[in-house]
Design a protein around this motif. Structure first.
Motif, mmCIF file in Angstrom:
data_model
loop_
_atom_site.group_PDB
_atom_site.id
_atom_site.type_symbol
_atom_site.label_atom_id
_atom_site.label_comp_id
_atom_site.label_asym_id
_atom_site.label_seq_id
_atom_site.Cartn_x
_atom_site.Cartn_y
_atom_site.Cartn_z
ATOM 1 N N GLU A 1 -25.533 -19.687 -65.397
ATOM 2 C CA GLU A 1 -26.761 -19.805 -65.903
ATOM 3 C C GLU A 1 -27.446 -18.470 -65.454
ATOM 4 N N ARG A 2 -27.414 -17.886 -64.415
ATOM 5 C CA ARG A 2 -28.006 -16.698 -63.856
ATOM 6 C C ARG A 2 -27.238 -15.784 -64.872
ATOM 7 N N ALA A 3 -26.091 -15.643 -64.958
ATOM 8 C CA ALA A 3 -25.420 -14.610 -65.924
ATOM 9 C C ALA A 3 -25.891 -14.664 -67.326
ATOM 10 N N LYS A 4 -26.209 -15.818 -67.822
ATOM 11 C CA LYS A 4 -26.912 -15.770 -69.161
ATOM 12 C C LYS A 4 -28.247 -15.088 -68.919
ATOM 13 N N TRP A 5 -29.073 -15.516 -67.940
ATOM 14 C CA TRP A 5 -30.453 -14.959 -67.741
ATOM 15 C C TRP A 5 -30.419 -13.276 -67.797
ATOM 16 N N LEU A 6 -29.335 -12.762 -66.825
ATOM 17 C CA LEU A 6 -29.161 -11.409 -66.761
ATOM 18 C C LEU A 6 -28.864 -10.799 -68.018
ATOM 19 N N THR A 7 -27.900 -11.258 -68.669
ATOM 20 C CA THR A 7 -27.584 -10.591 -69.981
ATOM 21 C C THR A 7 -28.702 -10.671 -71.128
ATOM 22 N N LEU B 1 -18.696 -5.830 -66.588
ATOM 23 C CA LEU B 1 -20.292 -5.408 -66.874
ATOM 24 C C LEU B 1 -20.973 -6.433 -66.133
ATOM 25 N N ILE B 2 -20.773 -7.901 -66.364
ATOM 26 C CA ILE B 2 -21.563 -8.978 -66.128
ATOM 27 C C ILE B 2 -21.400 -9.169 -64.350
ATOM 28 N N HIS B 3 -20.117 -9.292 -63.943
ATOM 29 C CA HIS B 3 -19.969 -9.939 -62.619
ATOM 30 C C HIS B 3 -20.552 -9.132 -61.505
ATOM 31 N N PRO B 4 -20.871 -7.749 -61.546
ATOM 32 C CA PRO B 4 -21.347 -7.021 -60.471
ATOM 33 C C PRO B 4 -22.765 -7.366 -60.639
ATOM 34 N N ARG B 5 -23.317 -7.660 -61.577
ATOM 35 C CA ARG B 5 -24.767 -7.896 -61.725
ATOM 36 C C ARG B 5 -25.084 -9.291 -61.111
ATOM 37 N N VAL B 6 -24.173 -10.044 -61.243
ATOM 38 C CA VAL B 6 -24.407 -11.559 -60.933
ATOM 39 C C VAL B 6 -24.148 -11.433 -59.328
ATOM 40 N N PHE B 7 -23.020 -10.773 -58.860
ATOM 41 C CA PHE B 7 -22.832 -10.511 -57.550
ATOM 42 C C PHE B 7 -23.909 -10.032 -56.735
ATOM 43 N N ASP B 8 -24.501 -9.012 -57.191
ATOM 44 C CA ASP B 8 -25.991 -8.366 -56.608
ATOM 45 C C ASP B 8 -27.176 -9.336 -56.634
#
Length: 209
Positions: free
Chosen positions: A47-53, A100-107
């Motif tokens: 869900e956070r990945a969706k929000w970040l995209t 691209l997405i996973h590092p943003r989710v990790f942070d």
């Protein structure tokens, strides 16, 4: 369900991070809701990945550069269905998108975790994850299992537009039950026969120790 003792890998005073995963339709969400009722914070990685995209401007820019403007609808929202159609049969492209997405989710996870240090443990829910400690900071991993026919029925009820063949195709691209069991430290069986609450309470007691 395994009931092994819980050995915390995090340093003393640092909240334990328990992963929870399972195949599509296994019922991870309802399990997470039960943990939340018990006061356990849950980080929903997908869900956070969706929000970040949708809200991380740099990530939006990188996704458009990778996939084109079609990656976002006319209203500016991430076009998940179109993107999925582009990467579904293109593992190389999917790998780049995930990079691209996973590092943003990790942070984002680290920021969220810093805000929930006053709990014995937290849950991190994600459809894709490795065994605890394998490229992640999980202390333990819960796998939710469910019979295939039930999983298909749940997905069909949630997404009635999907055909049984489409659902089976999605399932075939995920880990098998055996592969999930190989990475599990604990299992919760969601077969609509065994009580979920008692299984969750047993794990909750272990993780609070």
């Amino acid at each position: 369900m395994k009931t092994e003792s819980f050995q915390k890998k995090s340093p003393p005073g640092v909240v334990s991070v328990i992963g929870i995963t399972g195949g599509i339709g296994s019922g991870k969400s309802i399990i997470c809701k039960i943990f939340e009722v018990l006061g356990v914070p849950v980080y929903y990685a997908d869900e956070r990945a969706k929000w970040l995209t949708n809200n991380d401007l740099q990530l939006r820019k990188e996704i458009k550069e990778l996939l084109g403007r079609e990656a976002y609808n006319s209203d500016g929202q991430y076009n998940r269905k179109w993107v999925a159609s582009q990467v579904f049969d293109n593992p190389a492209l999917l790998k780049i998108l995930n990079s691209l997405i996973h590092p943003r989710v990790f942070d984002d996870t680290k920021l969220w975790l810093n805000q929930h240090q006053n709990h014995p443990y937290i849950l991190r829910e994600a459809a894709l994850t490795n065994a605890a400690g394998n490229g992640n900071d999980l202390d333990k991993l819960i796998v939710v299992t469910s019979p295939l026919d039930l999983r298909i029925a749940r997905i069909k009820k949630r997404d009635p537009q999907r055909t049984k063949e489409e659902i089976q195709d999605i399932i075939s691209r995920q880990k098998t039950e055996q592969e999930f069991q190989q990475i599990a430290d604990y299992q919760i069986v969601n077969n609509e026969k065994q009580l979920l609450i008692s299984q969750v309470l047993a794990l909750h007691q272990i993780f609070q120790q």
